[in-house]
Write a protein that holds these residues in place. Structure first.
Motif, PDB file in Angstrom:
ATOM      1  N   LEU A   1      -9.964   6.735  -4.371  1.00 34.33           N
ATOM      2  CA  LEU A   1     -10.956   7.912  -4.488  1.00 34.33           C
ATOM      3  C   LEU A   1     -11.190   7.968  -6.033  1.00 34.33           C
ATOM      4  O   LEU A   1     -12.393   7.791  -6.447  1.00 34.33           O
ATOM      5  CB  LEU A   1     -10.522   9.152  -3.794  1.00 34.33           C
ATOM      6  N   VAL A   2     -10.006   7.947  -6.879  1.00 33.28           N
ATOM      7  CA  VAL A   2     -10.523   7.931  -8.167  1.00 33.28           C
ATOM      8  C   VAL A   2     -11.131   6.650  -8.878  1.00 33.28           C
ATOM      9  O   VAL A   2     -12.032   6.781  -9.721  1.00 33.28           O
ATOM     10  CB  VAL A   2      -9.079   8.475  -9.280  1.00 33.28           C
TER      11      VAL A   2
ATOM     12  N   PRO B   1      -6.445   4.173 -11.668  1.00 33.12           N
ATOM     13  CA  PRO B   1      -5.532   4.653 -10.766  1.00 33.12           C
ATOM     14  C   PRO B   1      -4.162   4.681 -11.555  1.00 33.12           C
ATOM     15  O   PRO B   1      -3.422   5.495 -11.287  1.00 33.12           O
ATOM     16  CB  PRO B   1      -5.537   3.427  -9.792  1.00 33.12           C
ATOM     17  N   ALA B   2      -4.144   3.725 -12.656  1.00 35.22           N
ATOM     18  CA  ALA B   2      -2.721   3.941 -13.419  1.00 35.22           C
ATOM     19  C   ALA B   2      -2.708   5.110 -14.050  1.00 35.22           C
ATOM     20  O   ALA B   2      -1.538   5.820 -14.288  1.00 35.22           O
ATOM     21  CB  ALA B   2      -2.733   2.678 -14.394  1.00 35.22           C
ATOM     22  N   ASP B   3      -4.000   5.625 -14.752  1.00 34.50           N
ATOM     23  CA  ASP B   3      -3.846   6.938 -15.418  1.00 34.50           C
ATOM     24  C   ASP B   3      -3.519   8.092 -14.467  1.00 34.50           C
ATOM     25  O   ASP B   3      -2.826   9.024 -14.701  1.00 34.50           O
ATOM     26  CB  ASP B   3      -5.133   7.280 -15.998  1.00 34.50           C
ATOM     27  N   PHE B   4      -4.141   7.676 -13.404  1.00 30.15           N
ATOM     28  CA  PHE B   4      -4.027   8.970 -12.319  1.00 30.15           C
ATOM     29  C   PHE B   4      -2.556   9.182 -11.945  1.00 30.15           C
ATOM     30  O   PHE B   4      -2.080  10.269 -11.726  1.00 30.15           O
ATOM     31  CB  PHE B   4      -4.970   8.745 -11.429  1.00 30.15           C
ATOM     32  N   LEU B   5      -2.126   7.857 -11.281  1.00 27.83           N
ATOM     33  CA  LEU B   5      -0.657   7.997 -10.692  1.00 27.83           C
ATOM     34  C   LEU B   5       0.324   8.278 -11.612  1.00 27.83           C
ATOM     35  O   LEU B   5       1.433   8.837 -11.680  1.00 27.83           O
ATOM     36  CB  LEU B   5      -0.520   6.766  -9.897  1.00 27.83           C
TER      37      LEU B   5
ATOM     38  N   LEU C   1       3.518  -0.274  -8.359  1.00 28.29           N
ATOM     39  CA  LEU C   1       2.890  -1.220  -7.309  1.00 28.29           C
ATOM     40  C   LEU C   1       1.532  -1.312  -6.964  1.00 28.29           C
ATOM     41  O   LEU C   1       0.615  -2.162  -7.119  1.00 28.29           O
ATOM     42  CB  LEU C   1       3.888  -1.326  -6.330  1.00 28.29           C
ATOM     43  N   ILE C   2       1.107  -0.039  -6.783  1.00 30.53           N
ATOM     44  CA  ILE C   2      -0.128   0.210  -6.069  1.00 30.53           C
ATOM     45  C   ILE C   2      -1.062   0.107  -7.419  1.00 30.53           C
ATOM     46  O   ILE C   2      -2.318  -0.479  -7.192  1.00 30.53           O
ATOM     47  CB  ILE C   2      -0.450   1.861  -5.760  1.00 30.53           C
ATOM     48  N   ALA C   3      -0.775   1.018  -8.538  1.00 38.27           N
ATOM     49  CA  ALA C   3      -1.951   0.850  -9.663  1.00 38.27           C
ATOM     50  C   ALA C   3      -2.044  -0.877 -10.363  1.00 38.27           C
ATOM     51  O   ALA C   3      -2.941  -1.099 -10.506  1.00 38.27           O
ATOM     52  CB  ALA C   3      -1.301   1.730 -10.779  1.00 38.27           C
ATOM     53  N   GLY C   4      -0.816  -1.270 -10.225  1.00 38.97           N
ATOM     54  CA  GLY C   4      -1.005  -2.648 -10.622  1.00 38.97           C
ATOM     55  C   GLY C   4      -1.301  -3.988  -9.499  1.00 38.97           C
ATOM     56  O   GLY C   4      -1.073  -5.073 -10.145  1.00 38.97           O
ATOM     57  N   GLN C   5      -1.485  -3.364  -8.452  1.00 37.31           N
ATOM     58  CA  GLN C   5      -1.657  -4.284  -7.125  1.00 37.31           C
ATOM     59  C   GLN C   5      -0.651  -5.443  -7.367  1.00 37.31           C
ATOM     60  O   GLN C   5      -0.928  -6.638  -7.030  1.00 37.31           O
ATOM     61  CB  GLN C   5      -3.004  -4.775  -7.310  1.00 37.31           C
ATOM     62  N   ARG C   6       0.438  -5.105  -7.440  1.00 39.59           N
ATOM     63  CA  ARG C   6       1.841  -6.044  -7.361  1.00 39.59           C
ATOM     64  C   ARG C   6       2.593  -5.980  -6.081  1.00 39.59           C
ATOM     65  O   ARG C   6       3.330  -5.000  -6.214  1.00 39.59           O
ATOM     66  CB  ARG C   6       2.609  -5.919  -8.736  1.00 39.59           C
ATOM     67  N   PHE C   7       2.380  -6.951  -5.170  1.00 42.18           N
ATOM     68  CA  PHE C   7       2.908  -6.736  -3.795  1.00 42.18           C
ATOM     69  C   PHE C   7       3.913  -7.706  -3.818  1.00 42.18           C
ATOM     70  O   PHE C   7       4.776  -7.771  -2.514  1.00 42.18           O
ATOM     71  CB  PHE C   7       2.067  -6.555  -2.827  1.00 42.18           C
ATOM     72  N   LYS C   8       4.111  -8.709  -4.632  1.00 41.91           N
ATOM     73  CA  LYS C   8       5.382  -9.687  -4.239  1.00 41.91           C
ATOM     74  C   LYS C   8       6.149  -9.709  -5.563  1.00 41.91           C
ATOM     75  O   LYS C   8       5.668  -9.846  -6.708  1.00 41.91           O
ATOM     76  CB  LYS C   8       4.534 -11.066  -4.227  1.00 41.91           C
TER      77      LYS C   8
ATOM     78  N   SER D   1       3.724  -1.485   0.422  1.00 41.74           N
ATOM     79  CA  SER D   1       2.623  -0.662  -0.249  1.00 41.74           C
ATOM     80  C   SER D   1       1.537  -1.573  -0.459  1.00 41.74           C
ATOM     81  O   SER D   1       0.353  -1.006  -0.916  1.00 41.74           O
ATOM     82  CB  SER D   1       3.266  -0.467  -1.678  1.00 41.74           C
ATOM     83  N   ALA D   2       1.359  -2.617   0.032  1.00 39.79           N
ATOM     84  CA  ALA D   2       0.037  -3.482   0.189  1.00 39.79           C
ATOM     85  C   ALA D   2      -0.931  -2.843   0.959  1.00 39.79           C
ATOM     86  O   ALA D   2      -2.114  -3.299   0.926  1.00 39.79           O
ATOM     87  CB  ALA D   2       0.362  -4.972   0.557  1.00 39.79           C
ATOM     88  N   MET D   3      -0.412  -1.743   1.894  1.00 44.05           N
ATOM     89  CA  MET D   3      -1.520  -1.098   2.558  1.00 44.05           C
ATOM     90  C   MET D   3      -2.451  -0.488   1.639  1.00 44.05           C
ATOM     91  O   MET D   3      -3.515   0.111   1.973  1.00 44.05           O
ATOM     92  CB  MET D   3      -0.740  -0.119   3.547  1.00 44.05           C
ATOM     93  N   SER D   4      -2.282  -0.236   0.411  1.00 49.01           N
ATOM     94  CA  SER D   4      -3.052   0.380  -0.557  1.00 49.01           C
ATOM     95  C   SER D   4      -4.464  -0.554  -0.847  1.00 49.01           C
ATOM     96  O   SER D   4      -5.422  -0.236  -1.065  1.00 49.01           O
ATOM     97  CB  SER D   4      -2.488   0.553  -1.977  1.00 49.01           C
ATOM     98  N   GLN D   5      -4.227  -2.109  -0.688  1.00 48.10           N
ATOM     99  CA  GLN D   5      -5.148  -2.855  -0.639  1.00 48.10           C
ATOM    100  C   GLN D   5      -6.262  -2.446   0.492  1.00 48.10           C
ATOM    101  O   GLN D   5      -7.488  -2.815   0.429  1.00 48.10           O
ATOM    102  CB  GLN D   5      -4.801  -4.190  -0.522  1.00 48.10           C
TER     103      GLN D   5
END
Lengths: 293, 293, 293, 293
Positions: D189-190, D197-201, D220-227, D278-282
């Motif tokens: 959303l943000v 998202p990194a600032d927000f989270l 992980l979510i803000a950086g999209q790092r899932f592995k 947390s890849a469900m964030s994608q």
């Protein structure tokens, strides 16, 4: 009868033309005047201002949405200009909140008001085969009944409270949306298991679901044909939003409508607003990572 | 033809009686033998063990659920006892996982197998008017076709892969559940705004939704009549669980099925499992704090 | 500094009192003037009209919702009356749509505008310990920084676009709502299995969920204590509606927010609007037919 | 103490090594024996069969899932082989149904049984800092307490009924999943409104949500790092399925868990099972048509 018709989109034009065919004296008005031309060639009179169409026995209006109704009827001063002898028949699909405000605005001015939203796409309107919900004073309704009969295959009385017809229309459109989403999800499910959605939906629309709501949309979903839009995606989204707003007003949770909202929003996010709202079935397929045919 | 029938619940008994009426020689078996009596009085032979019913041209089975099918067919050893000349026609609504396991188990033993789940309640079965989905080897199906015709108004071929008929049945029941939930929510919405759900659903089931799926359930929902159950709540819950499991197996998200699961679960939590599954409409009303009629 | 403060609800009064304590010259205004009395006794000046409070170095506003902000700032003419030398700091939680309109309205008039919504309940505001999101022109922000420091434990810069601070506030409140709903559902789950929700939530709020969002609400949920409301149910419903509207504007489906909307709506339907929004946990319990403690 | 350890995955190996470090005599067993080597080099004895590890004061087991627990404990005959003087401590996250079956199976055989599922990833286990839920007979628990203390930062007693600890673990993991989904949706959303998202989270995990559940997943979510996956997507899906099954067993609707199931299923449908859950964030981002960074 002597009637005015306001709002000449695809639906309104088709409805007005049936009034002309039935022999009524019709004066038409539209914000963009070009839309009036085909009707004038059929014998309609053209009104330069909305209030000149709001005279005679009745004025019928088929405006696109809340904003257009508010602009013309309330802010535009049409209600203030109307003669109490002229019945206003409002065919638009509008919010419950505006429906209540309009009913009150007519009452405050002593104007006769009938809410008469319709089910049917433009081709159905052109054929004079609409299903029309009608609510308002019974005496008034019987007076204008010949007008309604010229446009509708069936008239469904919904009582004396005009708002009730609007609520029923909104709830009915919500059920249409739910029918689409259920075909979308079930179709994706069988497709992922190797069954053709066309076979699946073909069977069901000849048996348990042999009804217009399903027969209209099943071939679009199975064939992935979403253009030209019979009912455009943003309109579908607007109608589900109206259902949610009606639920909000009366404190009625509608989890299916919430799912529909999210599916339509996700479909809108894909960026093409000119598809039919049944394109939400592509969203069901994309979620399952089913590749395009 | 010489046929066996296994599983004599309300559906199975009705189906077997139509086979007898059509002149077939029918041997019946049921776990609780009392259920066989009415059929014996119509001319059926009674088998003391399931394998004695699984002889001749075909054996038809209509068992209640996955567990019953597994108990009789696999763990009970019926497949191991069958003659390759006898076709097995499985009418039960079962999970996709068991459907695949069964298809493999028949193939491993060289047995002819047809999946033939049906749409229709017991009264429809008794009238021989079921809609029957059929999948399997076409040659085998044409051989047993007279049996199917004795029970069904229409036969819907779903290809050679038996599992496909099971998936279609599950997806169809999911669509039925979605139809109920959409009537439940839309009915609560109009009721909260002062419109009678009976008027609302009455209009729709004569127009856009004039199909059996809606015509059967609309009066139950509008009249709040959930007993006796035509299709009991726990069975409805089981069927939606089958849809979710089929979605799980093929990675297909089904948000409507998730909502249905929660509505049925909430309805079950009220404590009366003997209501029809359309009692989930009471859950929609309770959420909106609508008082009982 | 010489500042005005507009909007003296529980939050605004607490914030204004900290400005007074910090030695600033504060002029206050509120629609209902009684609310100004405690602040006047602390040394504030009372303004008879809003525009008299909108003078000096800055005017801070903490109005209740979109309607109040629109009434005072736009329709009430306050922006038209303001001096370009006075910075407007808007602390209210408002919709993204109004946030954009306000940013534009200030820009059109050459007014300096900072959006500074806050996290924290009235007791936190009284302690001067708010978490404050701040977005706007950096030079302007540094000029008014002493004012913010008097009210906040921490200032979180969110860039130059004022709207961004509003979006972050809305998204943060959505996450708070989601935390409540997840405790509500998980608490009902363990309770139905015989575990005390207090033990369950007590353990989690000392470990994985040892954060204010959970520590504030866990005891209310476990103890079923919803009065007096720290954050009233209708306000929670409004905030989730703001999140859905923000998702609507940017085409972002928010299924968790949809569930929250339905849970809050169902809780509102029970008829007591004076409970805390964590009373949605009772809805989770009622769905599972858990009896009241 | 003389103890056995069964199940040497990343978690089990780390836990067993802490028992060795604490001076206990540990005999280890694993289906694939290679996993035992590092522990043998630390001083563990290697058991060729599971029952040889199930002797002495206690046997601790950390098996991957229901199937593995069933295979080893019940079908594999380990419980039948155990000495009543040996306490079984089961650390696995298992279904409520299996938890009940296991508790009964131990009771039937007069065996002492403690359920002790844990919160914490492998690095936390290696540090001996797990949060451990413990349920069972208090006398038995106090006897084996030194073993638990060697592995855990804190022991959380959940009563005498072993199943309760399993329910709490399942409900806790459900809350973790809900925390991830809420960050995923709010982050999308943000982001769609132009906020990082990194600032927000980053802001939220230092304030309202400053807790491990959020601090671990926000980057992980803000950086999209899932592995590499800290907790792999299929395991997350399994755990949410356990929550839904627990809701099913006790008739508790869990609409958030239903949304989570659909989000995880949609993420699985993308085809890479080796990502963190947390890849469900994608999936939240893809629904909003946000392009990859």
């Amino acid at each position: 009868m002597k009637v005015g018709f306001i709002g000449l989109g695809a639906m309104g034009s088709a409805m007005a033309s049936n009034l002309i065919s039935a022999g009524h004296a019709v004066t038409v008005w539209n914000r963009s005047p070009e839309a009036a031309e085909p009707l004038v060639s059929l014998g309609a009179k053209f009104a330069r201002t909305a209030d000149r169409a709001a005279q005679g026995d009745a004025v019928l209006s088929m405006l696109a949405n809340d904003q257009a109704v508010r602009d013309v009827m309330l802010d535009g001063g049409l209600l203030d200009a109307m003669d109490p002898g002229t019945v206003h028949v409002n065919h638009a699909t509008i919010s419950v909140a505006l429906a209540k405000e309009l009913a009150q605005a007519h009452a405050d001015r002593g104007l006769a008001y009938v809410a008469a939203p319709v089910f049917g796409r433009p081709d159905v309107a052109a054929a004079g085969k609409l299903n029309m919900l009608v609510a308002g004073n019974p005496g008034v309704i019987s007076r204008i009944r010949p007008l309604l009969d010229a446009m509708a295959a069936a008239i469904w009385p919904m009582g004396e409270e005009p708002t009730h017809a609007n609520v029923v229309k909104i709830a009915g459109n919500f059920m249409l949306g739910a029918a689409i989403e259920s075909m979308a999800e079930a179709g994706a499910l069988v497709e992922a298991h190797g069954v053709s959605p066309a076979d699946f939906l073909g069977m069901l629309t000849q048996t348990l679901f042999a009804a217009p709501a399903y027969k209209v949309y099943a071939p679009l979903i199975a064939g992935q044909r979403f253009k030209p839009a019979g009912f455009a995606l943003p309109l579908g989204y607007k109608d589900i939003s109206l259902a949610l707003a009606a639920g909000d007003a009366a404190r009625v949770p509608l989890p299916f409508a919430s799912v529909l909202r999210d599916s339509l929003l996700e479909t809108l996010a894909q960026g093409d607003p000119e598809v039919d709202w049944s394109a939400m079935s592509q969203t069901a397929r994309r979620r399952a990572n089913l590749t395009a045919t």
